[in-house]
Motif scaffolding. Sequence first.
Motif, PDB file in Angstrom:
ATOM      1  N   ARG A  57       0.851  -1.121   0.072  1.00  0.00           N
ATOM      2  CA  ARG A  57      -0.054  -0.007  -0.032  1.00  0.00           C
ATOM      3  C   ARG A  57       0.738   1.279  -0.132  1.00  0.00           C
ATOM      4  N   LEU A  86      -5.665  -7.586  -7.131  1.00  0.00           N
ATOM      5  CA  LEU A  86      -6.666  -6.602  -6.703  1.00  0.00           C
ATOM      6  C   LEU A  86      -6.464  -5.819  -5.916  1.00  0.00           C
ATOM      7  N   LEU A  87      -5.552  -5.961  -4.804  1.00  0.00           N
ATOM      8  CA  LEU A  87      -4.999  -5.012  -4.043  1.00  0.00           C
ATOM      9  C   LEU A  87      -4.336  -4.119  -4.431  1.00  0.00           C
ATOM     10  N   ARG A  90      -7.009  -1.509  -6.214  1.00  0.00           N
ATOM     11  CA  ARG A  90      -7.727  -0.931  -5.070  1.00  0.00           C
ATOM     12  C   ARG A  90      -6.949   0.307  -4.602  1.00  0.00           C
ATOM     13  N   GLU A  91      -5.472  -0.047  -4.440  1.00  0.00           N
ATOM     14  CA  GLU A  91      -4.517   1.260  -3.965  1.00  0.00           C
ATOM     15  C   GLU A  91      -4.554   2.139  -5.175  1.00  0.00           C
ATOM     16  N   ARG A  94      -7.236   5.152  -5.261  1.00  0.00           N
ATOM     17  CA  ARG A  94      -7.069   6.164  -4.202  1.00  0.00           C
ATOM     18  C   ARG A  94      -6.500   7.204  -4.509  1.00  0.00           C
ATOM     19  N   LEU A 106      -8.361  -3.202 -14.083  1.00  0.00           N
ATOM     20  CA  LEU A 106      -9.240  -4.022 -13.421  1.00  0.00           C
ATOM     21  C   LEU A 106      -9.977  -5.108 -14.172  1.00  0.00           C
ATOM     22  N   PHE A 119     -12.917  -8.255  -5.172  1.00  0.00           N
ATOM     23  CA  PHE A 119     -12.342  -6.797  -5.249  1.00  0.00           C
ATOM     24  C   PHE A 119     -13.018  -5.978  -4.243  1.00  0.00           C
ATOM     25  N   TYR A 123     -11.802  -3.580  -1.282  1.00  0.00           N
ATOM     26  CA  TYR A 123     -12.150  -2.137  -1.520  1.00  0.00           C
ATOM     27  C   TYR A 123     -12.672  -1.721  -0.325  1.00  0.00           C
ATOM     28  N   TRP A 124     -13.663  -2.405   0.343  1.00  0.00           N
ATOM     29  CA  TRP A 124     -14.317  -1.828   1.692  1.00  0.00           C
ATOM     30  C   TRP A 124     -13.543  -2.462   2.675  1.00  0.00           C
ATOM     31  N   LEU A 131     -17.897   3.578  -4.672  1.00  0.00           N
ATOM     32  CA  LEU A 131     -17.120   3.101  -5.764  1.00  0.00           C
ATOM     33  C   LEU A 131     -16.472   4.262  -6.669  1.00  0.00           C
ATOM     34  N   VAL A 135     -13.659   2.431 -11.072  1.00  0.00           N
ATOM     35  CA  VAL A 135     -13.890   1.166 -10.570  1.00  0.00           C
ATOM     36  C   VAL A 135     -15.365   0.488 -11.004  1.00  0.00           C
TER      37      VAL A 135
END
Length: 441
Positions: A57, A86-87, A90-91, A94, A106, A119, A123-124, A131, A135
């Motif tokens: 992250r 997926l991580l 997700r980062e 941001r 994605l 995912f 994300y959550w 979202l 995304v």
Amino acid sequence: MQLNVLKLNVFAKLRTHEGAPAATITDEAALRRSVLACMLWESEFYESGQTIAARIRELVPRVEAAKVAALAVEARTAMKLRHVPLLLVREMARYTTHRALVAQTLAHVIQRADELAEFLAIYWAEGKTPLSGQVKKGLAAAFTKFDEYALAKYDRAHAVRLRDVLFLCHAKPVDAAQAALWKRLIAGELATPDTWEVALSAGGDKRMHWERLLAERRLGALALLRNLRNMKAADVPGELVTEALDQMRTDRVLPFRFLAAARYAPQWEPALERAMFRSLGDADRLPGHTVLLVDVSGSMVYPLSARSEMLRTDAAYGLAVLLRELAETVSIYTFSIGAVAVPPRRGFALRDAMEISQPHGGTNLGAALAEVRERYDRIVVITDEQSHDRVPAPKGRGYIINVASARNGVGYGPWTHIDGWSEAVVGYIREFEQAAARANA
């Protein structure tokens, strides 16, 4: 406040977990080494899964967006990793510097229907938030990939269900048939898939269920390998299992999975070995003499994940088996406290020779390299890189293949560094050397 005090570690060099001097590397290289052998949130010998995930992250916004996106795709397609890509996405979502590439990345990395919901769970993970538009676009594009069987197989009663993803991303069906399919998904009316999980959960004679699934070829390659123990417990006829192994597709199965399967189903080792050799394909050989140096230290005898019986040594042995097949001539050593020469056998015999070659102790890579005195065209070290002693430059072309996600490593500078344990590493070595030859022509 007194200022004239000793500040510890201000000038300390980076070290491996066992104390050897480690290389200073770029943020991109640090992200690669944390990602490409990462079973997300699973602890390794030296670091917790949470520590590794936190480092990923931290590094994402410090690496160029296109490079993070390419790394996510590489992790999913070349290294066959499911969760860490997926991580990464997700980062990316941001940061304004990275968001423009989220949708296409994605859509590329989601290759199984359950990854749609997975995912969103990632994300959550720190609390529900809306979202982003990118995304939603990525999820919508990915959703159209999957047919009724795939959706039904993975439409499970988890915190996030597939219909939740569909509602949130506002995907548009590609045709009337897909629109009808999605209506059945929303209504909970998808046809029940004929999977081994469904069959066994229905109760009844387990042997009968396994025999039918094998006869009808309903098991994918990984499901077949993971269930060999269950088939043995159900007293499934050995010839049925052997036939299934001889017919299974092997194009997406890495060598270490066959080695792990053979540990708890040794009676099917001949068929497993045949399947493993098929998985290696007919790739061009690496010319000249290759020396393999395989780490068998204590930190390598550690599970890849909490729910897995596969060890990091399985990954290392699998790569060694692969390189043994693709090298023109080869010498093989293991190392822990020191280097031990191993007969250049093939397949499971090579695994056995490496496993019993010496005790699983410390990681004295520097001392091991000093003991390899023969001439070679290349030396390939397979390791978690946590050497106890200083690592010198190779005596020629040298590669260090890192099969763990620890923060610091030794395989840089005069060494060519490769992260991960898939068959893609051999293609990288081949292409790297061909490019060097063209440049020197």
